[in-house]
Scaffold this motif. Structure first.
Motif, mmCIF file in Angstrom:
data_model
loop_
_atom_site.group_PDB
_atom_site.id
_atom_site.type_symbol
_atom_site.label_atom_id
_atom_site.label_comp_id
_atom_site.label_asym_id
_atom_site.label_seq_id
_atom_site.Cartn_x
_atom_site.Cartn_y
_atom_site.Cartn_z
ATOM 1 N N LEU A 109 -42.293 -8.237 -28.520
ATOM 2 C CA LEU A 109 -42.561 -8.983 -29.750
ATOM 3 C C LEU A 109 -41.355 -9.805 -30.195
ATOM 4 C CD1 LEU A 109 -44.711 -6.721 -32.106
ATOM 5 C CD2 LEU A 109 -45.250 -9.008 -31.278
ATOM 6 N N ALA A 110 -40.203 -9.490 -29.684
ATOM 7 C CA ALA A 110 -38.978 -10.218 -30.021
ATOM 8 C C ALA A 110 -38.135 -10.362 -28.766
ATOM 9 C CB ALA A 110 -38.200 -9.488 -31.113
ATOM 10 N N VAL A 161 -37.704 6.194 -35.879
ATOM 11 C CA VAL A 161 -38.847 5.303 -36.079
ATOM 12 C C VAL A 161 -39.871 5.524 -34.967
ATOM 13 C CG1 VAL A 161 -39.599 2.897 -36.179
ATOM 14 C CG2 VAL A 161 -37.424 3.556 -37.190
ATOM 15 N N ASP A 162 -41.149 5.555 -35.350
ATOM 16 C CA ASP A 162 -42.243 5.572 -34.376
ATOM 17 C C ASP A 162 -42.873 4.181 -34.337
ATOM 18 O OD1 ASP A 162 -42.000 8.305 -33.795
ATOM 19 O OD2 ASP A 162 -43.181 8.831 -35.577
ATOM 20 N N VAL A 163 -43.008 3.612 -33.150
ATOM 21 C CA VAL A 163 -43.628 2.297 -32.976
ATOM 22 C C VAL A 163 -44.835 2.468 -32.061
ATOM 23 C CG1 VAL A 163 -43.353 -0.051 -32.115
ATOM 24 C CG2 VAL A 163 -41.462 1.067 -33.323
ATOM 25 N N GLN A 164 -46.013 2.190 -32.592
ATOM 26 C CA GLN A 164 -47.266 2.378 -31.861
ATOM 27 C C GLN A 164 -47.986 1.033 -31.759
ATOM 28 O OE1 GLN A 164 -50.031 4.944 -33.877
ATOM 29 N NE2 GLN A 164 -51.495 5.005 -32.186
ATOM 30 N N ASN A 174 -35.038 -3.197 -31.956
ATOM 31 C CA ASN A 174 -34.852 -2.931 -30.526
ATOM 32 C C ASN A 174 -36.167 -2.502 -29.877
ATOM 33 O OD1 ASN A 174 -32.136 -3.572 -30.621
ATOM 34 N ND2 ASN A 174 -31.488 -1.459 -31.002
ATOM 35 N N ASN A 175 -36.984 -1.743 -30.606
ATOM 36 C CA ASN A 175 -38.306 -1.360 -30.092
ATOM 37 C C ASN A 175 -39.213 -2.572 -29.938
ATOM 38 O OD1 ASN A 175 -38.634 1.601 -29.668
ATOM 39 N ND2 ASN A 175 -37.978 1.720 -31.796
ATOM 40 N N GLN A 188 -30.402 0.278 -42.657
ATOM 41 C CA GLN A 188 -29.937 -0.752 -41.737
ATOM 42 C C GLN A 188 -30.048 -0.261 -40.298
ATOM 43 O OE1 GLN A 188 -28.920 -4.045 -42.103
ATOM 44 N NE2 GLN A 188 -29.911 -3.706 -44.089
ATOM 45 N N ASP A 189 -29.754 1.021 -40.085
ATOM 46 C CA ASP A 189 -29.905 1.602 -38.745
ATOM 47 C C ASP A 189 -31.378 1.637 -38.331
ATOM 48 O OD1 ASP A 189 -27.186 2.007 -38.636
ATOM 49 O OD2 ASP A 189 -27.289 4.102 -39.288
ATOM 50 N N ILE A 190 -32.250 1.960 -39.287
ATOM 51 C CA ILE A 190 -33.687 2.002 -38.984
ATOM 52 C C ILE A 190 -34.207 0.607 -38.638
ATOM 53 C CG2 ILE A 190 -35.956 2.304 -40.073
ATOM 54 C CD1 ILE A 190 -34.928 4.820 -41.378
ATOM 55 N N LEU A 191 -33.741 -0.407 -39.374
ATOM 56 C CA LEU A 191 -34.134 -1.777 -39.058
ATOM 57 C C LEU A 191 -33.687 -2.154 -37.654
ATOM 58 C CD1 LEU A 191 -35.205 -4.609 -39.754
ATOM 59 C CD2 LEU A 191 -32.966 -5.108 -40.762
ATOM 60 N N ARG A 192 -32.466 -1.799 -37.303
ATOM 61 C CA ARG A 192 -31.952 -2.122 -35.970
ATOM 62 C C ARG A 192 -32.760 -1.400 -34.885
ATOM 63 N NH1 ARG A 192 -27.505 -4.497 -34.650
ATOM 64 N NH2 ARG A 192 -26.795 -4.358 -36.825
ATOM 65 N N GLU A 193 -33.065 -0.125 -35.120
ATOM 66 C CA GLU A 193 -33.863 0.630 -34.157
ATOM 67 C C GLU A 193 -35.260 0.025 -34.008
ATOM 68 O OE1 GLU A 193 -35.774 5.105 -33.570
ATOM 69 O OE2 GLU A 193 -34.180 4.796 -35.042
#
Length: 474
Positions: free
Chosen positions: A143-144, A9-12, A136-137, A128-133
């Motif tokens: 944000l969380a 996942v990329d988070v920008q 965590n980001n 589910q792994d992508i959601l978890r990753e």
């Protein structure tokens, strides 16, 4: 994801303004019309909006013109080469639910469709792994704050309105709106066993009625969405600012729902009240969750005085009235979420009260059947019911790979095992039912209050009971 694995996942993150739209062009997925998820937020108001799109630049430009969303100051794009439309819809819905339960930001979303209610390729594994990753980001950039595991076991998450409704819940929701608009219907009885989602449906309804109609997205309703929108529009026209309350008889559960309502944009903890608070005003609509726990004047302890005072204020006879009568008197429309099998105390209103309601011309009934609380669904619930009521045939067998059965020789070993499971997984409990004679010292079914101002004669039933054993949460 381990440290050796490649991020999926990329988070920008960037400032949410017109100039920042250029940042979208630098995102290889967003610039190529790839499905993405985005989060708009504002630190000062602690509010957030979660969305998904295949045209990020156009969607963000639209939000900058929206009177609510343009006040948000930060934008986060979540993208992945593994995203597809089903995945982004699912992750969008999951992030709304988790952000609402996390508590750091309050989602202002009105799209109550919840997660998509169909399976797709690698939904339970990869995504589910992508959601978890992704989560965590979001924790890393602020944000969380809480882990997914801690949120999963929280009451606020359990009673979030951002849930997928079952087919019979959706049908019931449409039926509720139809009844609320029908002048001939004054009372609705929504019957369903434990785990059929009565509380979630009540909260979903509250959120729906306190959202702007133009903002509501109901993807899961598909063909029924148009019907529901028409009903909601008609209701809002008839009740522009409805006086509504959710009555919860049990104080502990009431506190839980107040916390949940307090973290949901558009709702307020003040909307959740106890039965005695009905005297404050007359309501257009009153919903009662766990209606089988509404009380009559028996075994009330310190509540006798308050019960008598409310009956006096409502001009009712305390010895014959129940809290069910309070609801009917103080609301134009009353909706009772009810399960007769969960009525266990002598103080609970008699089943005959609800039986009489069912026979009235102004009452409509609906039934919820889908099981959410146990993995094995309705077949397991029916098996337990038949087992406890000794109605199971000799040839009936229940089998499921999702359950294990153990027999303990010592109660201490059972308690230790339950506590160990609770420590590891949470939500593990040991409960005991009626086990030995429990006889009242006084032969009275309607005891006098402390002030001795009233006395209702009767015969107290001989009961059996026990003390529940509940391991503490570590």
């Amino acid at each position: 994801m381990s440290q050796s694995e490649t991020p999926q996942v990329d988070v920008q993150q960037f400032t949410f303004d017109k100039q920042a739209l250029e940042a979208v062009d630098s995102n290889r997925h967003a610039s190529d019309n790839w499905p993405i998820v985005y989060i708009l937020s504002d630190e000062s108001t602690r509010t957030a909006y979660v969305g998904e799109t295949t045209n990020a630049k156009s969607r963000l430009r639209t939000h900058l013109r929206d009177k609510k969303k343009k006040k948000l100051t930060s934008a986060v794009l979540v993208s992945s080469a593994k995203f597809n439309k089903s995945a982004t819809l699912d992750i969008e819905a999951s992030l709304i639910r988790y952000l609402a339960a996390d508590g750091k930001f309050r989602p202002i979303n009105s799209n109550l469709g919840g997660a998509i209610d169909h399976n797709y390729y690698q939904k339970d594994g990869l995504y589910q792994d992508i959601l978890r990753e992704t989560w965590n980001n979001l924790r890393h950039i602020g944000l969380a704050q809480r882990s997914l595991e801690s949120i999963d076991n929280s009451d606020v998450f359990k009673y979030s309105p951002y849930k997928t409704l079952s087919a019979d819940q959706r049908e019931s929701l449409i039926g509720i709106f139809t009844a609320l608009l029908d002048a001939r219907v004054e009372t609705l009885l929504i019957e369903g066993g434990a785990g059929t989602g009565k509380s979630v449906l009540a909260i979903f309804l509250f959120k729906l009625l306190h959202s702007d109609i133009d903002d509501i997205q109901l993807r899961e309703f598909s063909d029924d969405e148009l019907v529901l929108r028409v009903l909601i529009t008609r209701f809002k026209k008839r009740f522009p600012d409805p006086r509504m309350a959710l009555v919860v008889p049990m104080s502990s559960f009431r506190s839980t729902l107040r916390r949940a309502f307090g973290q949901i944009a558009g709702l307020s903890a003040k909307m959740v009240i106890g039965p005695a608070e009905l005297t404050r005003q007359h309501y257009d609509v009153v919903l009662v969750d766990e209606a089988h726990r509404l009380r009559q004047r028996k075994n009330l302890g310190s509540y006798f005085g308050r019960f008598d005072a409310v009956c006096k204020e409502l001009s009712m006879d305390a010895c014959t009235a129940s809290e069910v009568d309070w609801v009917l008197a103080q609301s134009t429309k009353s909706v009772f979420f009810y399960d007769q099998n969960q009525s266990i105390k002598p103080s609970d209103a008699d089943a005959a009260v609800f039986d009489r309601l069912e026979t009235q011309r102004t009452t409509q009934q609906q039934v919820l059947l889908s099981q959410f609380r146990v993995n094995a669904g309705n077949s397991y619930s029916q098996f337990i019911s038949d087992l406890l009521h000794v109605t199971m045939g000799d040839s009936e067998v229940f089998s499921s790979k999702q359950y294990e059965l153990k027999v303990f020789d010592r109660i201490d070993d059972l308690i230790a095992t339950i506590e160990e499971r609770n420590e590891k997984l949470g939500l593990s409990r040991l409960v005991a039912g009626f086990a030995w004679p429990w006889v009242s010292k006084k032969n009275l079914s309607c005891l006098t209050s402390r002030s001795k101002t009233r006395h209702c004669n009767g015969t107290a039933p001989t009961m059996t009971g026990s003390t529940p054993i509940t391991p503490s949460r570590k």
